[in-house]
Scaffold this motif. Structure first.
Motif, PDB file in Angstrom:
ATOM      1  N   ASN A  70       0.863  -1.173   0.000  1.00 38.26           N
ATOM      2  CA  ASN A  70       0.000   0.000   0.000  1.00 38.26           C
ATOM      3  C   ASN A  70       0.904   1.229   0.000  1.00 38.26           C
ATOM      4  O   ASN A  70       1.740   1.393   0.884  1.00 38.26           O
ATOM      5  CB  ASN A  70      -0.889  -0.042   1.250  1.00 38.26           C
ATOM      6  N   SER A  71       0.763   2.125  -0.974  1.00 36.73           N
ATOM      7  CA  SER A  71       1.689   3.255  -1.115  1.00 36.73           C
ATOM      8  C   SER A  71       1.617   4.226   0.064  1.00 36.73           C
ATOM      9  O   SER A  71       2.643   4.759   0.496  1.00 36.73           O
ATOM     10  CB  SER A  71       1.460   3.985  -2.433  1.00 36.73           C
ATOM     11  N   ASN A  74       3.309   2.520   2.976  1.00 39.45           N
ATOM     12  CA  ASN A  74       4.734   2.481   2.700  1.00 39.45           C
ATOM     13  C   ASN A  74       5.398   3.825   3.016  1.00 39.45           C
ATOM     14  O   ASN A  74       6.482   3.878   3.603  1.00 39.45           O
ATOM     15  CB  ASN A  74       4.977   2.087   1.250  1.00 39.45           C
TER      16      ASN A  74
END
Length: 107
Positions: A70-71, A74
């Motif tokens: 998950n950006s 992250n």
């Protein structure tokens, strides 16, 4: 050397990474002693990743994609890791997802 830490974090990602086990400080110290190395440092790294990894390991199934990131999550963890880097210069971390060990040969 760096090795994966904390047996409770074992997952399919470890298998994909060809890890054989996850270590505790005591085990790494015993390995150094067995090959006659004097440990200079054995410390945990990535304390900020421990709880998220523990949570993910508890809820995810064996078939989950370990490379799916998950950006937003992250980016948050990257910031935590950067802060940890500064804190760990003067403080021993009590837990983490990896161990670093530095040793020298006994003469």
């Amino acid at each position: 050397m760096t090795v994966p830490a904390r047996k409770e974090l074992w997952s399919s990602f470890d298998e994909l990474s060809y890890h054989k086990r996850r270590y505790a400080k005591k085990e790494l110290r015993q390995i150094f002693a067995a090959v006659k190395l004097n440990p200079l440092l054995i410390e945990y790294m990535f304390i900020s990743l421990y709880l998220p990894m523990r949570y993910v390991r508890l809820i995810s199934g064996k078939n989950d994609d370990p490379f799916k990131i998950n950006s937003f999550f992250n980016a948050v963890l990257l910031g935590c890791s950067e802060a940890e880097r500064f804190v760990s210069n003067g403080l021993t971390l009590p837990i983490g997802t990896s161990l670093i060990g530095i040793a020298r040969k006994n003469y």
